[in-house]
Design a protein around this motif. Structure first.
Motif, PDB file in Angstrom:
ATOM      1  N   TRP A 122     -42.020 -44.179  25.208  1.00 40.77           N
ATOM      2  CA  TRP A 122     -41.006 -43.347  25.864  1.00 40.77           C
ATOM      3  C   TRP A 122     -39.651 -44.048  25.844  1.00 40.77           C
ATOM      4  CZ3 TRP A 122     -39.278 -38.889  27.141  1.00 40.77           C
ATOM      5  CH2 TRP A 122     -38.295 -38.755  28.111  1.00 40.77           C
ATOM      6  N   LEU A 123     -39.658 -45.343  26.074  1.00 41.23           N
ATOM      7  CA  LEU A 123     -38.390 -46.080  26.157  1.00 41.23           C
ATOM      8  C   LEU A 123     -37.646 -46.093  24.822  1.00 41.23           C
ATOM      9  CD1 LEU A 123     -39.451 -49.075  28.432  1.00 41.23           C
ATOM     10  CD2 LEU A 123     -38.200 -47.010  29.060  1.00 41.23           C
ATOM     11  N   GLN A 124     -38.371 -45.851  23.724  1.00 42.77           N
ATOM     12  CA  GLN A 124     -37.689 -45.779  22.425  1.00 42.77           C
ATOM     13  C   GLN A 124     -37.077 -44.415  22.173  1.00 42.77           C
ATOM     14  OE1 GLN A 124     -39.667 -47.722  18.958  1.00 42.77           O
ATOM     15  NE2 GLN A 124     -41.221 -48.232  20.462  1.00 42.77           N
ATOM     16  N   LEU A 125     -37.510 -43.430  22.946  1.00 43.99           N
ATOM     17  CA  LEU A 125     -37.032 -42.062  22.688  1.00 43.99           C
ATOM     18  C   LEU A 125     -36.197 -41.485  23.833  1.00 43.99           C
ATOM     19  CD1 LEU A 125     -40.196 -40.439  21.058  1.00 43.99           C
ATOM     20  CD2 LEU A 125     -37.990 -40.759  19.969  1.00 43.99           C
ATOM     21  N   ASP A 126     -36.119 -42.212  24.951  1.00 49.55           N
ATOM     22  CA  ASP A 126     -35.474 -41.607  26.121  1.00 49.55           C
ATOM     23  C   ASP A 126     -33.977 -41.370  25.929  1.00 49.55           C
ATOM     24  OD1 ASP A 126     -34.653 -44.213  26.252  1.00 49.55           O
ATOM     25  OD2 ASP A 126     -35.211 -44.554  28.344  1.00 49.55           O
ATOM     26  N   TRP A 127     -33.381 -42.065  24.946  1.00 53.05           N
ATOM     27  CA  TRP A 127     -31.949 -41.848  24.717  1.00 53.05           C
ATOM     28  C   TRP A 127     -31.655 -40.389  24.359  1.00 53.05           C
ATOM     29  CZ3 TRP A 127     -30.456 -39.921  19.995  1.00 53.05           C
ATOM     30  CH2 TRP A 127     -31.370 -40.032  18.954  1.00 53.05           C
ATOM     31  N   LEU A 128     -32.689 -39.696  23.849  1.00 53.86           N
ATOM     32  CA  LEU A 128     -32.520 -38.307  23.417  1.00 53.86           C
ATOM     33  C   LEU A 128     -32.212 -37.385  24.604  1.00 53.86           C
ATOM     34  CD1 LEU A 128     -32.815 -37.015  20.602  1.00 53.86           C
ATOM     35  CD2 LEU A 128     -35.160 -36.462  21.183  1.00 53.86           C
ATOM     36  N   VAL A 129     -32.679 -37.765  25.793  1.00 51.55           N
ATOM     37  CA  VAL A 129     -32.469 -36.896  26.959  1.00 51.55           C
ATOM     38  C   VAL A 129     -31.469 -37.522  27.937  1.00 51.55           C
ATOM     39  CG1 VAL A 129     -34.721 -35.797  26.797  1.00 51.55           C
ATOM     40  CG2 VAL A 129     -34.496 -37.866  28.136  1.00 51.55           C
ATOM     41  N   ALA A 142     -20.618 -36.359  22.012  1.00 48.77           N
ATOM     42  CA  ALA A 142     -22.046 -36.065  22.219  1.00 48.77           C
ATOM     43  C   ALA A 142     -22.930 -36.705  21.164  1.00 48.77           C
ATOM     44  CB  ALA A 142     -22.266 -34.557  22.226  1.00 48.77           C
ATOM     45  N   ILE A 143     -22.332 -37.373  20.198  1.00 44.83           N
ATOM     46  CA  ILE A 143     -23.147 -38.066  19.190  1.00 44.83           C
ATOM     47  C   ILE A 143     -23.809 -39.260  19.881  1.00 44.83           C
ATOM     48  CG2 ILE A 143     -23.082 -39.399  17.041  1.00 44.83           C
ATOM     49  CD1 ILE A 143     -20.722 -37.623  16.192  1.00 44.83           C
ATOM     50  N   GLY A 144     -25.149 -39.307  19.819  1.00 45.74           N
ATOM     51  CA  GLY A 144     -25.801 -40.271  20.704  1.00 45.74           C
ATOM     52  C   GLY A 144     -26.808 -41.213  20.071  1.00 45.74           C
ATOM     53  N   GLY A 145     -27.010 -41.098  18.763  1.00 42.50           N
ATOM     54  CA  GLY A 145     -28.026 -41.944  18.145  1.00 42.50           C
ATOM     55  C   GLY A 145     -27.754 -43.434  18.320  1.00 42.50           C
ATOM     56  N   TRP A 146     -26.502 -43.764  18.468  1.00 50.03           N
ATOM     57  CA  TRP A 146     -26.125 -45.184  18.575  1.00 50.03           C
ATOM     58  C   TRP A 146     -26.420 -45.757  19.959  1.00 50.03           C
ATOM     59  CZ3 TRP A 146     -22.665 -46.272  22.438  1.00 50.03           C
ATOM     60  CH2 TRP A 146     -21.982 -45.178  22.972  1.00 50.03           C
ATOM     61  N   SER A 147     -26.678 -44.872  20.920  1.00 48.90           N
ATOM     62  CA  SER A 147     -26.693 -45.349  22.311  1.00 48.90           C
ATOM     63  C   SER A 147     -28.060 -45.790  22.792  1.00 48.90           C
ATOM     64  CB  SER A 147     -26.181 -44.236  23.224  1.00 48.90           C
ATOM     65  OG  SER A 147     -27.127 -43.188  23.273  1.00 48.90           O
ATOM     66  N   GLN A 148     -29.061 -45.847  21.909  1.00 46.82           N
ATOM     67  CA  GLN A 148     -30.383 -46.253  22.381  1.00 46.82           C
ATOM     68  C   GLN A 148     -30.381 -47.758  22.671  1.00 46.82           C
ATOM     69  OE1 GLN A 148     -33.427 -45.969  19.338  1.00 46.82           O
ATOM     70  NE2 GLN A 148     -31.872 -45.262  17.891  1.00 46.82           N
ATOM     71  N   ASP A 149     -30.927 -48.087  23.821  1.00 49.73           N
ATOM     72  CA  ASP A 149     -30.843 -49.481  24.271  1.00 49.73           C
ATOM     73  C   ASP A 149     -32.168 -50.226  24.158  1.00 49.73           C
ATOM     74  OD1 ASP A 149     -32.227 -48.154  26.162  1.00 49.73           O
ATOM     75  OD2 ASP A 149     -31.138 -48.967  27.884  1.00 49.73           O
ATOM     76  N   TYR A 150     -33.170 -49.620  23.514  1.00 56.66           N
ATOM     77  CA  TYR A 150     -34.478 -50.261  23.477  1.00 56.66           C
ATOM     78  C   TYR A 150     -34.437 -51.556  22.667  1.00 56.66           C
ATOM     79  CZ  TYR A 150     -39.432 -51.054  22.811  1.00 56.66           C
ATOM     80  OH  TYR A 150     -40.672 -51.620  22.794  1.00 56.66           O
ATOM     81  N   PHE A 151     -33.672 -51.538  21.598  1.00 58.27           N
ATOM     82  CA  PHE A 151     -33.679 -52.690  20.690  1.00 58.27           C
ATOM     83  C   PHE A 151     -32.616 -53.728  21.037  1.00 58.27           C
ATOM     84  CE2 PHE A 151     -35.113 -48.941  18.278  1.00 58.27           C
ATOM     85  CZ  PHE A 151     -36.438 -49.302  18.175  1.00 58.27           C
ATOM     86  N   THR A 152     -31.829 -53.417  22.044  1.00 55.36           N
ATOM     87  CA  THR A 152     -30.832 -54.398  22.491  1.00 55.36           C
ATOM     88  C   THR A 152     -30.975 -54.550  23.995  1.00 55.36           C
ATOM     89  OG1 THR A 152     -29.250 -52.624  22.807  1.00 55.36           O
ATOM     90  CG2 THR A 152     -29.124 -53.825  20.727  1.00 55.36           C
ATOM     91  N   ALA A 153     -30.474 -55.627  24.521  1.00 57.11           N
ATOM     92  CA  ALA A 153     -30.491 -55.775  25.966  1.00 57.11           C
ATOM     93  C   ALA A 153     -29.553 -54.716  26.548  1.00 57.11           C
ATOM     94  CB  ALA A 153     -30.018 -57.163  26.346  1.00 57.11           C
ATOM     95  N   PRO A 154     -29.978 -54.008  27.603  1.00 56.55           N
ATOM     96  CA  PRO A 154     -29.160 -52.918  28.129  1.00 56.55           C
ATOM     97  C   PRO A 154     -27.718 -53.324  28.402  1.00 56.55           C
ATOM     98  CG  PRO A 154     -31.279 -52.945  29.208  1.00 56.55           C
ATOM     99  CD  PRO A 154     -31.230 -54.157  28.340  1.00 56.55           C
ATOM    100  N   GLN A 155     -27.549 -54.536  28.916  1.00 54.16           N
ATOM    101  CA  GLN A 155     -26.188 -54.915  29.273  1.00 54.16           C
ATOM    102  C   GLN A 155     -25.281 -55.029  28.056  1.00 54.16           C
ATOM    103  OE1 GLN A 155     -28.897 -56.634  29.876  1.00 54.16           O
ATOM    104  NE2 GLN A 155     -28.729 -58.779  29.262  1.00 54.16           N
ATOM    105  N   ASP A 156     -25.916 -55.272  26.869  1.00 55.56           N
ATOM    106  CA  ASP A 156     -25.113 -55.397  25.656  1.00 55.56           C
ATOM    107  C   ASP A 156     -24.492 -54.069  25.256  1.00 55.56           C
ATOM    108  OD1 ASP A 156     -25.838 -57.962  25.602  1.00 55.56           O
ATOM    109  OD2 ASP A 156     -27.357 -57.770  24.026  1.00 55.56           O
ATOM    110  N   LEU A 157     -25.239 -52.997  25.502  1.00 58.99           N
ATOM    111  CA  LEU A 157     -24.804 -51.689  25.014  1.00 58.99           C
ATOM    112  C   LEU A 157     -24.207 -50.841  26.127  1.00 58.99           C
ATOM    113  CD1 LEU A 157     -24.922 -49.699  22.558  1.00 58.99           C
ATOM    114  CD2 LEU A 157     -26.955 -48.800  23.660  1.00 58.99           C
ATOM    115  N   ARG A 158     -24.968 -50.673  27.186  1.00 61.46           N
ATOM    116  CA  ARG A 158     -24.576 -49.682  28.185  1.00 61.46           C
ATOM    117  C   ARG A 158     -23.478 -50.185  29.124  1.00 61.46           C
ATOM    118  NH1 ARG A 158     -29.461 -45.459  28.986  1.00 61.46           N
ATOM    119  NH2 ARG A 158     -29.612 -45.053  26.781  1.00 61.46           N
ATOM    120  N   ASP A 159     -23.249 -51.471  29.143  1.00 63.57           N
ATOM    121  CA  ASP A 159     -22.085 -51.972  29.868  1.00 63.57           C
ATOM    122  C   ASP A 159     -20.910 -52.161  28.922  1.00 63.57           C
ATOM    123  OD1 ASP A 159     -23.589 -51.932  32.092  1.00 63.57           O
ATOM    124  OD2 ASP A 159     -23.974 -54.081  32.183  1.00 63.57           O
ATOM    125  N   GLY A 160     -21.153 -51.855  27.664  1.00 65.77           N
ATOM    126  CA  GLY A 160     -20.105 -52.049  26.661  1.00 65.77           C
ATOM    127  C   GLY A 160     -19.004 -51.015  26.788  1.00 65.77           C
TER     128      GLY A 160
END
Lengths: 514, 265
Positions: free
Chosen positions: A258-265, A310-328
């Motif tokens: 689920w954590l690999q796909l949750d970025w979709l929602v 709304a383009i969101g494929g780049w925003s998945q945080d599973y493969f990176t530490a969340p702070q690296d991406l979502r605090d970016g």
């Protein structure tokens, strides 16, 4: 249209030369199939659109019932075992509810509307690839059936306590069904985009395209940028699930799946299903008050900007530490900027109302009510999304995520009902006003309550654990969520009833100006 | 002079040739090997090079076919149909192949997890749909006349479709009938075979003696009989074969050990 076909401009020139530029309706010219054969063989994209609309509303009602059961589960700590037979089953339904509302309800609903309305708006007799449109619907439906059946058979997008042998098979089916649904939606999106790009009537430039058709072109591009990423995720998960973990990430002992796909929602990808909402709002209001914007190019820019955000494929945080991406900076900027096009749409709608006829009947018409409610909910969702990315508020990994989700879903559903009322003759037929207004009010109220409750829960939550988000929360707020879920289910039932009764009256395609 | 289709596929040919050369030289090709298809020197990785060269040749052939037959050449079609200009944006005919393709995709997905036979069936359906769909798409726009288009399509596809459908039909009949006959008792099997044969004979007699009535009869009874046969075959296959009595005849070889027993029904 084959690859080897002559350019469309050539055909249009030929048509003009013969004085026969009017689009040809496939149903009129080719002896369209009748009766039971129609859904299986139709060459008319409007009929495919109707199939999408009715099937997605049916799916929506089923998923809303699951939503009510999930909300019941939140009101009582023991309820997940009583209602679903265990926490794992609860988790399966929790994920089904989320993925389904995106892939099986709102996206196909809007795609169905587009297949019926866009050709008429751009002056084409049919969509570019009518057979592909039919394949899109049936692939989507079969994929949806595979998803639902496999989830009920113990599949889903992960299990909390590890994947057993039987679950592994069912989960593999869920993943394949998800991939199939995504491929089907992409095919449909390509059909719509190609229609807007290639089959516009002579003299209509892209800048002249009506807002809804433009929004669907933008939506198709956004989906094409985002959804293939999800397919890649599914391939990786499938490989990990069925074979050795050759790719060395994605442990089958989920909830990693689920954590690999949750970025979709989650935002920004979840906004991808809301781009057509802006188009519907502009078109519905314009038609309701009989006015055109003084700056149509501004509408295109606003819708395009929302699509970009709304383009969101780049925003998945599973493969990176969340702070690296979502605090970016980029993630924060996307979250904050998404409010701008929605607010600009509100401004554009205001301008249309000012320029148009302001009689009571027009201002209180079903499309106006629907457009207003959809815009308010989308505005609320993007505002919560903006709050969510502000770091000091600490809302990122809380139920505020689902406030955004619920706001966007409700906005999409209400926009769908508004579209059914706006283009009733092109779609299903005249929809009963009481049912349409009832659906809009119920969906609006239910969606609003869900957004509010999830946002407040986000502020008071202190445990960012996945299932804590699903189960915990203030008791009073959980009650509010239950009421909201019930209202959404009732709204969807009213919308479905309206659609079915409109179908019984029958549509006379093409008899109404788009 | 050059049609749109020719330009597209010739462009593909050029791109694949370039890709094959780059791939050949970057994976160990030397001298003029990649240029001369391996005649003077190595081509590098054989598989990748072979795939790319193969795709290049297919694209070249398709492009030559398209330019030779003036496919999608509006002016050529206009001359052929004796009209000033043809309308190329023609609506497509109704078709059930998209639905077959969708079911094929679903069967492939389900078969990938549940059973290889279902997977193969799904692939076969997708392959079949691709061929039929492609031919329908081509024939829809072959000329400006729908009847001629249909005739053109049938002229190419009927010689393939009729034997394939016939073979499949015979296979289904043989398979279903054999399941039914193996399911019922030995005596019942004789009766079933006898009655069905008599019915077929009677049907054939009616068909030849009263053609008008016979045609209507075949049109109604044919699908019904086919459906009954398939349903009966499936039910019989699920129920399984009847119990066979094994007649064991012991043969003793020279050493006195019993040989492998013979089986009879």
């Amino acid at each position: 249209m084959t690859l080897t076909e002559s350019p469309v401009a050539e055909s249009e020139a030929a048509a003009d030369a013969d004085g026969a530029a009017a689009p040809v309706s496939p149903a009129e010219t080719l002896g369209a199939p009748r009766g039971l054969a129609q859904p299986f063989m139709t060459n008319d994209a409007a009929q495919v659109g109707r199939l999408f609309v009715v099937a997605s509303l049916l799916m929506g009602l089923g998923k809303a019932v699951i939503g009510v059961l999930l909300s019941l589960g939140r009101t009582d700590a023991a309820a997940p075992e009583d209602l679903f037979g265990g926490l794992n089953a609860y988790f399966r339904m929790w994920t089904l509810y989320r993925v389904s509302f995106v892939l099986l309800v709102v996206m196909p609903l809007l795609l169905g509307l587009a297949l019926a309305v866009v050709p008429a708006q751009v002056g084409a007799g049919n969509v570019a690839f009518p057979r592909a449109a039919l394949a899109s619907f049936w692939s989507w439906l079969i994929g949806a059936v595979i998803i639902v059946a496999s989830v009920f058979a113990g599949g889903g997008w992960g299990a909390l306590d590890g994947v057993t042998g039987n679950e592994s098979d069912a989960m593999a089916l869920t993943l394949l069904g998800t991939g199939m649904v995504i491929v089907a939606l992409l095919i449909g999106a390509i059909v719509v985009a190609t229609t807007v790009i290639s089959l516009r009537q002579t003299g209509m430039s892209l800048l002249d395209v009506p807002p809804f058709s433009w929004s669907m072109l933008v939506t198709a591009v956004v989906w094409l940028f985002s959804l293939p990423v999800a397919i890649a995720n599914i391939v990786v998960i499938y490989a990990d699930l069925r074979g050795r973990s050759a790719i060395a990430f994605g442990r089958p002992e989920s909830p990693d799946i689920w954590l690999q796909l949750d970025w979709l929602v989650e935002q920004p990808a979840v906004y991808a299903m809301a781009v057509p909402v802006l188009g519907i709002v502009f078109s519905a209001v314009g038609k309701a008050v009989d006015a055109r914007s003084s700056r149509p190019e501004a509408i295109l820019v606003v819708v395009g900007l929302f699509g970009l955000l709304a383009i969101g494929g780049w925003s998945q945080d599973y493969f990176t530490a969340p702070q690296d991406l979502r605090d970016g900076l980029v993630y924060v900027a996307f979250g904050l900027a998404a409010v701008v096009p929605v607010m600009a749409t509100a401004g554009g709608v205001g301008e249309l109302v000012m320029r148009g006829s302001k009689t009571r009947d027009r201002l209180l018409s079903t499309p106006m009510l629907g457009a207003g409610a959809a815009l308010k909910l989308l505005g609320a969702a993007t505002l919560v999304g903006a709050l969510r990315v502000i770091e000091p508020l600490d809302l990122l990994e809380t139920s505020a995520t689902w406030a955004v989700f619920h706001g966007v879903v409700a906005a999409g559903l209400i926009a769908g009902v508004a579209a059914l009322a706006t283009w009733s003759q092109l779609l299903l037929g005249p929809i009963q006003q009481r049912l349409a207004v009832g659906a809009i009010v119920l969906l609006g109220a239910g969606g609003g309550l869900l957004v509010l409750a999830d946002l407040i829960s986000g502020f008071i939550a202190d445990d960012p654990d996945l299932m804590a988000l699903a189960l915990d929360g203030n008791a009073a707020l959980n009650g509010v969520v239950l009421i909201g879920s019930l209202l959404v289910a009732a709204g969807l039932a009213a919308a479905l009833l309206g659609a079915v009764s409109a179908l019984r009256h029958g549509a006379t395609a093409g008899s109404e100006a788009p | 002079m050059f049609t749109t289709g020719f330009k597209f596929f010739f462009g593909l040919f050029a791109a694949f040739v370039a890709a094959a050369l780059v791939y050949g030289y970057t994976t160990g090709g030397n001298h003029v090997g990649p240029i001369s298809l391996g005649w003077k020197g190595g081509v590098g990785d054989h598989i990748g090079y072979g795939v790319l060269v193969g795709l290049a040749f297919v694209s070249l052939i398709v492009s030559l076919v398209l330019v030779s037959f003036r496919d999608a050449d509006a002016s050529a079609q206009a001359r052929l149909q004796n009209v000033a200009e043809v309308l190329t944006d023609q609506p497509v005919a109704a078709s059930f192949w998209p639905v077959v393709a969708a079911f094929g995709l679903g069967a492939t997905a389900v078969g990938l997890v549940l059973h290889p036979m279902v997977f193969v069936l799904g692939l076969a359906l997708i392959f079949l749909s691709l061929i039929e769909w492609t031919m329908d798409a081509w024939s829809d726009r072959a000329t400006g006349d729908r009847a001629i288009n249909r005739e053109l399509r049938n002229r190419i596809m009927a010689p393939i479709e009729i034997p394939v459908v016939g073979t499949l039909g015979v296979a289904v009949v043989v398979l279903a009938a054999s399941r039914i006959l193996l399911n019922v008792s030995k005596l019942e099997a004789v009766w079933v075979a006898g009655v069905v044969s008599a019915l077929i004979l009677a049907g054939a007699w009616v068909y030849t003696s009263r053609p008008g009535l016979g045609r209507r009869l075949v049109r109604i009874l044919g699908p019904v009989a086919g459906l009954l046969l398939v349903v009966g075959g499936v039910l019989a296959a699920v129920a399984g074969e009847r119990d066979f009595v094994h007649h064991e005849v012991e043969h003793h070889d020279e050493s006195g050990e019993p040989a492998v027993p013979e089986e009879g029904h």
